[in-house]
Enzyme design. Sequence first.
Site, mmCIF file in Angstrom:
data_model
loop_
_atom_site.group_PDB
_atom_site.id
_atom_site.type_symbol
_atom_site.label_atom_id
_atom_site.label_comp_id
_atom_site.label_asym_id
_atom_site.label_seq_id
_atom_site.Cartn_x
_atom_site.Cartn_y
_atom_site.Cartn_z
ATOM 1 N N SER A 145 80.956 -34.208 75.507
ATOM 2 C CA SER A 145 80.737 -32.792 75.209
ATOM 3 C C SER A 145 79.246 -32.494 75.349
ATOM 4 C CB SER A 145 81.184 -32.518 73.765
ATOM 5 O OG SER A 145 80.716 -31.267 73.308
ATOM 6 N N TYR A 158 82.437 -33.154 64.696
ATOM 7 C CA TYR A 158 82.615 -33.089 66.152
ATOM 8 C C TYR A 158 81.353 -33.596 66.854
ATOM 9 C CZ TYR A 158 84.053 -31.143 70.684
ATOM 10 O OH TYR A 158 84.400 -30.977 72.002
HETATM 11 P P1 NAP Z 1 92.738 -28.332 73.767
HETATM 12 O O1 NAP Z 1 93.412 -27.376 74.676
HETATM 13 O O2 NAP Z 1 92.747 -28.098 72.294
HETATM 14 O O3 NAP Z 1 93.245 -29.782 74.104
HETATM 15 C C1 NAP Z 1 93.105 -30.864 73.220
HETATM 16 C C2 NAP Z 1 94.148 -31.876 73.595
HETATM 17 O O4 NAP Z 1 94.081 -32.978 72.678
HETATM 18 C C3 NAP Z 1 95.550 -31.294 73.470
HETATM 19 O O5 NAP Z 1 96.355 -31.848 74.456
HETATM 20 C C4 NAP Z 1 95.956 -31.777 72.103
HETATM 21 O O6 NAP Z 1 97.346 -31.801 71.892
HETATM 22 C C5 NAP Z 1 95.385 -33.171 72.136
HETATM 23 N N1 NAP Z 1 95.347 -33.750 70.804
HETATM 24 C C6 NAP Z 1 94.617 -33.343 69.754
HETATM 25 N N2 NAP Z 1 94.919 -34.095 68.681
HETATM 26 C C7 NAP Z 1 95.858 -35.003 69.082
HETATM 27 C C8 NAP Z 1 96.566 -36.041 68.435
HETATM 28 N N3 NAP Z 1 96.388 -36.312 67.132
HETATM 29 N N4 NAP Z 1 97.450 -36.753 69.145
HETATM 30 C C9 NAP Z 1 97.656 -36.491 70.451
HETATM 31 N N5 NAP Z 1 97.022 -35.519 71.120
HETATM 32 C C10 NAP Z 1 96.135 -34.791 70.437
HETATM 33 O O7 NAP Z 1 91.200 -28.349 74.119
HETATM 34 P P2 NAP Z 1 90.414 -28.898 75.403
HETATM 35 O O8 NAP Z 1 89.197 -28.080 75.463
HETATM 36 O O9 NAP Z 1 91.265 -29.027 76.587
HETATM 37 O O10 NAP Z 1 89.981 -30.333 74.857
HETATM 38 C C11 NAP Z 1 90.120 -31.524 75.609
HETATM 39 C C12 NAP Z 1 88.905 -32.391 75.363
HETATM 40 O O11 NAP Z 1 87.751 -31.730 75.911
HETATM 41 C C13 NAP Z 1 88.594 -32.632 73.889
HETATM 42 O O12 NAP Z 1 88.172 -33.972 73.702
HETATM 43 C C14 NAP Z 1 87.453 -31.681 73.630
HETATM 44 O O13 NAP Z 1 86.654 -32.099 72.568
HETATM 45 C C15 NAP Z 1 86.733 -31.742 74.947
HETATM 46 N N6 NAP Z 1 85.798 -30.659 75.227
HETATM 47 C C16 NAP Z 1 86.222 -29.375 75.359
HETATM 48 C C17 NAP Z 1 85.287 -28.378 75.649
HETATM 49 C C18 NAP Z 1 85.673 -26.944 75.840
HETATM 50 O O14 NAP Z 1 84.788 -26.089 76.016
HETATM 51 N N7 NAP Z 1 86.937 -26.581 75.826
HETATM 52 C C19 NAP Z 1 83.947 -28.695 75.781
HETATM 53 C C20 NAP Z 1 83.552 -30.020 75.634
HETATM 54 C C21 NAP Z 1 84.481 -30.985 75.366
HETATM 55 P P3 NAP Z 1 98.062 -30.512 71.197
HETATM 56 O O15 NAP Z 1 98.108 -29.442 72.241
HETATM 57 O O16 NAP Z 1 99.398 -31.057 70.843
HETATM 58 O O17 NAP Z 1 97.228 -30.129 70.024
#
Ligand code: NAP
Length: 253
Positions: A145, A158
């Site tokens: 991130s 986080y």
């Molecule tokens: P998201 O749509 O909330 O996706 C998160 C994913 O992680 C979902 O598939 C979620 O499943 C899964 N997850 C969370 N807790 C879990 C658990 N206990 N067991 C299994 N799966 C679990 O958000 P995203 O932005 O795509 O996030 C993906 C990654 O990118 C994360 O590591 C996040 O920190 C990172 N990230 C995101 C951003 C951004 O701007 N969006 C920026 C930097 C880093 P569910 O749908 O079932 O909850």
Amino acid sequence: MSANPLFDLTGKVAVVTGANTGIGQGIAIALAGAGADVVLVGRSAMDDTRSQLQGFGTRVHEIRADLSSTAPLAGIVDEAVSKLGGVDILVNNAGIIRRADAVDYTEADWDAVIDTNLKSLFFLSQAAGRHMLAKGAGKIINIASLLSFQGGIRIPAYTASKSGVAGLTRLLACEWAAKGVNVNAIAPGYFVTNNTEALRADADRNAAILGRIPAGRWGKPGDIGGAAVFLASQASDYVDGVVLPVDGGWLAR
Ligand code: NAP
């Protein structure tokens, strides 16, 4: 099948956690587009991702697992090996965020974020790493991130977890680079996913964030795929321990 053999993942098996939505879904689609068979891992149904993977002609396997504990981790690797014949690529994408001022932050929120974002990431890497080290080849991609580089506000666990992901990426690269396993990370900037819904709903935060992104827009899950294919492919065989920002220039400002 990729047009350029450097980026061709045909015959490779990729395990992607949190692949039902957002960045994980974008990565699964990109890897399948480059020819990889994909194991979709997560706690929610993967129907939407499955339907978007149709047409690539690659194999898809789904494993339902809650990554808030280490209990399912070794079994995920075993199932991928028994169903698809191995694990060549692991993408540790699943992650959560809990927002509160540091003075009010609860131990329960701290533990939940650290357990999913950092502890499970390490032990799934360990389980996949054992398999990859035995074959002398593998690619691990951790989703870090901007909070691997910056402090942020109202997200202490986080920031600690993603700073830890950057450190673990470097440690694993140092231990495994000479053994054929590349460990790297991608640091997404601000992407339109469930994770950032609260930020986008806050007009002031949304405007402040957008105003700082040189590219002038939020990232879309499809924007991350190229970096993932690069770090999953032989094009990155001499790339170890990097945290690659895909952020529309945020860190450059
Ligand atoms: P998201 O749509 O909330 O996706 C998160 C994913 O992680 C979902 O598939 C979620 O499943 C899964 N997850 C969370 N807790 C879990 C658990 N206990 N067991 C299994 N799966 C679990 O958000 P995203 O932005 O795509 O996030 C993906 C990654 O990118 C994360 O590591 C996040 O920190 C990172 N990230 C995101 C951003 C951004 O701007 N969006 C920026 C930097 C880093 P569910 O749908 O079932 O909850």
